[in-house]
Design a protein around this motif. Structure first.
Motif, short mmCIF file in Angstrom:
data_model
loop_
_atom_site.label_atom_id
_atom_site.label_comp_id
_atom_site.label_asym_id
_atom_site.label_seq_id
_atom_site.Cartn_x
_atom_site.Cartn_y
_atom_site.Cartn_z
N ASP A 102 -16.55 15.76 -29.77
CA ASP A 102 -17.28 16.59 -28.55
C ASP A 102 -17.04 18.10 -28.43
OD1 ASP A 102 -18.89 14.19 -27.05
OD2 ASP A 102 -16.80 13.29 -26.99
N VAL A 103 -18.02 18.68 -28.04
CA VAL A 103 -17.92 20.07 -27.61
C VAL A 103 -18.48 20.62 -26.35
CG1 VAL A 103 -17.34 21.00 -30.09
CG2 VAL A 103 -19.68 20.94 -29.06
N GLY A 104 -18.27 21.66 -25.88
CA GLY A 104 -18.68 22.16 -24.61
C GLY A 104 -18.63 23.83 -24.49
N TRP A 105 -19.43 24.31 -23.78
CA TRP A 105 -19.34 25.72 -23.49
C TRP A 105 -18.28 25.80 -22.14
CZ3 TRP A 105 -21.86 29.74 -26.00
CH2 TRP A 105 -21.40 30.81 -25.56
N VAL A 106 -16.81 25.69 -22.58
CA VAL A 106 -15.96 25.48 -21.62
C VAL A 106 -14.73 25.85 -22.40
CG1 VAL A 106 -15.38 22.91 -22.05
CG2 VAL A 106 -14.94 23.89 -19.99
N GLU A 107 -13.71 26.40 -21.49
CA GLU A 107 -11.98 26.57 -21.78
C GLU A 107 -11.20 25.94 -20.53
OE1 GLU A 107 -11.00 30.53 -22.02
OE2 GLU A 107 -12.09 31.22 -20.42
N TYR A 108 -10.36 25.58 -21.05
CA TYR A 108 -9.58 24.60 -19.72
C TYR A 108 -8.21 24.82 -20.04
CZ TYR A 108 -9.06 21.14 -23.45
OH TYR A 108 -8.64 20.46 -24.45
N PHE A 202 -20.15 20.68 -20.16
CA PHE A 202 -19.29 19.31 -20.32
C PHE A 202 -19.96 18.34 -20.21
CE2 PHE A 202 -15.75 16.56 -19.98
CZ PHE A 202 -14.45 17.42 -20.15
N GLY A 203 -20.38 17.55 -21.36
CA GLY A 203 -21.07 16.21 -21.63
C GLY A 203 -21.09 15.32 -20.59
N ALA A 204 -21.95 14.47 -20.57
CA ALA A 204 -22.09 13.23 -19.57
C ALA A 204 -21.01 12.28 -19.90
CB ALA A 204 -23.47 12.78 -19.79
N HIS A 205 -20.29 11.96 -18.86
CA HIS A 205 -19.00 11.24 -18.87
C HIS A 205 -18.93 10.28 -17.42
CE1 HIS A 205 -17.25 14.66 -17.52
NE2 HIS A 205 -16.45 13.96 -17.08
N THR A 206 -18.11 9.26 -17.36
CA THR A 206 -17.59 8.68 -16.08
C THR A 206 -15.83 9.19 -16.44
OG1 THR A 206 -17.04 6.66 -17.05
CG2 THR A 206 -19.28 7.20 -15.78
N THR A 219 -20.61 28.44 -7.88
CA THR A 219 -21.71 28.58 -8.88
C THR A 219 -21.98 27.27 -9.33
OG1 THR A 219 -20.48 30.53 -9.96
CG2 THR A 219 -21.91 29.30 -11.31
N SER A 220 -23.45 27.03 -9.57
CA SER A 220 -24.02 25.70 -9.73
C SER A 220 -23.89 25.40 -11.26
CB SER A 220 -25.41 25.86 -9.55
OG SER A 220 -26.01 26.70 -10.49
N GLY A 221 -24.02 24.08 -11.58
CA GLY A 221 -23.87 23.44 -12.91
C GLY A 221 -23.57 22.23 -13.09
N LEU A 222 -22.96 21.44 -11.93
CA LEU A 222 -22.43 20.03 -11.75
C LEU A 222 -23.92 19.38 -11.47
CD1 LEU A 222 -20.45 17.75 -11.89
CD2 LEU A 222 -20.17 18.37 -9.16
N GLN A 223 -23.88 18.28 -12.23
CA GLN A 223 -24.86 17.42 -12.04
C GLN A 223 -24.54 15.86 -11.99
OE1 GLN A 223 -27.86 18.00 -15.12
NE2 GLN A 223 -29.14 19.43 -13.59
N ILE A 224 -24.99 15.20 -11.15
CA ILE A 224 -24.75 13.72 -11.44
C ILE A 224 -26.06 12.70 -11.52
CG2 ILE A 224 -22.71 13.89 -9.65
CD1 ILE A 224 -24.90 12.41 -7.69
N SER A 225 -25.73 11.62 -12.30
CA SER A 225 -26.84 10.68 -12.68
C SER A 225 -26.99 9.67 -12.02
CB SER A 225 -26.37 10.37 -14.05
OG SER A 225 -27.55 9.34 -14.48
N LYS A 258 -19.03 2.08 -7.88
CA LYS A 258 -19.62 2.29 -9.40
C LYS A 258 -19.00 3.91 -9.77
CE LYS A 258 -22.55 -1.11 -9.42
NZ LYS A 258 -22.32 -2.38 -10.55
N SER A 259 -18.45 3.94 -10.84
CA SER A 259 -17.90 5.04 -11.30
C SER A 259 -19.48 5.78 -11.49
CB SER A 259 -17.16 5.02 -12.46
OG SER A 259 -17.71 4.51 -13.64
N VAL A 260 -19.21 7.37 -11.27
CA VAL A 260 -20.28 8.00 -11.41
C VAL A 260 -20.48 8.96 -12.77
CG1 VAL A 260 -19.53 9.92 -10.35
CG2 VAL A 260 -21.81 9.97 -10.37
N ARG A 261 -21.68 8.89 -13.42
CA ARG A 261 -21.71 9.46 -14.61
C ARG A 261 -22.34 11.01 -14.16
NH1 ARG A 261 -21.75 7.41 -19.25
NH2 ARG A 261 -22.85 8.35 -21.21
N HIS A 262 -21.47 12.12 -14.74
CA HIS A 262 -21.85 13.53 -14.37
C HIS A 262 -21.63 14.20 -15.50
CE1 HIS A 262 -17.49 12.49 -13.88
NE2 HIS A 262 -17.08 13.58 -14.28
N ARG A 263 -22.11 15.59 -15.41
CA ARG A 263 -22.16 16.49 -16.53
C ARG A 263 -22.17 17.81 -15.94
NH1 ARG A 263 -28.26 15.90 -19.10
NH2 ARG A 263 -29.32 16.90 -17.37
N VAL A 264 -21.81 18.91 -16.75
CA VAL A 264 -21.70 20.27 -16.29
C VAL A 264 -22.88 21.27 -17.20
CG1 VAL A 264 -20.83 22.40 -15.91
CG2 VAL A 264 -19.49 20.08 -15.14
#
Length: 332
Positions: A102-108, A202-206, A219-225, A258-264
């Protein structure tokens, strides 16, 4: 900051824009100071697995001080940041998320919440005595953990569980396997050349733990399913916290929560910094539906230890249904 050459953007996942929805305003808002918070919490956990909290009691000074450290660190040249990595599992990482491609436009930065953790490896964060950064992390994590425990105890009350600390005691345990993560999503000007498509930060996950407490800059970016599979954007709010139900809490409530599926998604112009506390149980803790919540129902899940689930999740990809391996298959 993450600096990538133009052709490298093709290595990252892009998605089509989500369809506009009228549900943007429907993300539950919980005022922790109000007496009706208990019922609102239950409804939010059952319907969304996600909600925003205000009047949370976390000092603004703790938030701004830690964010200042994070921005300072992520602004360093890559060569200096890499001195705090690679993550093993704690430390600095970029682009790669986990060991399975898995890769994403992120550093952490991924950190343990154990106050005895040796911060010497992370000296480049402050460019000075790492004790400064350690204190900022410990102050913030302690305050956020207290809030998370309060929320978990209100949840237990709402579920009419006699033992009010049935969830919170797992976070307060000295052996609690909780972690803290600071994510930085650099601006990506090349997004404007993607013809309206979005780049995955950051890809979709729980989240596999019990509860996650998220705070980000404005700054926006977070989404939930949503349950119907549609993605909705979460309006940023740098003064509030967002709470995710984790997989372990879903199991302990036998699927009621329910655990929520989310992504950035990456942003073309603005940098996003988020700070997440993942409240986890001790490694040896057995995770299973609470008997007091069964009421004659069958358990939907096999019993497992947090160590077993964590090990399984670490071997999976972000988008996998991690709980699938631990679900009981109904007899045909």
């Amino acid at each position: 900051m993450v600096v990538l050459s133009k052709p490298a953007i093709e290595q990252f996942c892009v998605v089509k824009p989500s369809k506009p929805t009228t549900l943007l305003h429907a993300i539950p808002l919980i005022d922790l100071s109000k007496p009706d918070s208990k019922n609102l919490l239950l409804k939010a956990c059952e319907e969304f697995g996600f909600f925003k909290v205000i009047n949370h009691g976390v000092p603004i000074d703790f938030i701004s001080k830690l964010e200042s450290h994070a921005i300072k660190f992520f602004s360093l040249p890559l060569s200096e940041k890499e001195r705090a990595g690679p993550p093993d599992p704690f430390g600095y990482g970029n682009k790669c998320i986990g060991p399975n491609g898995d890769v994403g436009w992120v550093e952490y930065l991924l950190l343990t919440t154990n106050p005895e953790f040796n911060y010497q490896k992370l000296a480049s964060i402050c460019g000075e005595n790492p004790q400064t950064f350690r204190c900022a992390v410990n102050d913030y994590v302690s305050a956020v953990k207290n809030m998370a425990c309060e929320i978990l105890e209100v949840m237990a009350e709402g579920l009419k569980i006699q033992q009010r600390n049935v969830f919170s005691k797992l976070l307060k345990d000295e052996q609690s396997d909780s972690v803290f993560r600071v994510n930085h999503y650099p601006p990506c000007p090349e997004l404007q050349e993607l013809n309206g498509r979005n780049l995955i930060g950051f890809g979709a996950h729980t989240d596999p733990q019990i509860i996650s407490v998220l705070r980000s800059n404005n700054t926006s970016g977070l989404q939930i399913s949503l349950r119907d599979g549609n993605w909705i954007s979460v309006p940023p709010d740098q003064n509030s916290f967002f709470i995710n139900v984790g997989d372990s809490l879903q199991v302990m409530t036998n699927g009621r929560f329910k655990s929520v599926r989310h992504r950035v998604l990456a942003n073309s112009l603005k940098s996003r910094v988020s700070m997440i506390y993942f409240g986890g149980p001790p490694l040896s803790e057995k995770i299973a539906p609470l008997p007091s919540l069964m009421e004659g129902e069958d358990s939907l899940y096999k019993e497992f230890t947090w160590f077993e689930y964590k090990k399984s999740a670490y071997k999976s990809k972000l988008a996998d249904n991690r709980l699938g391996l631990f679900e009981k298959v109904a007899a045909s």
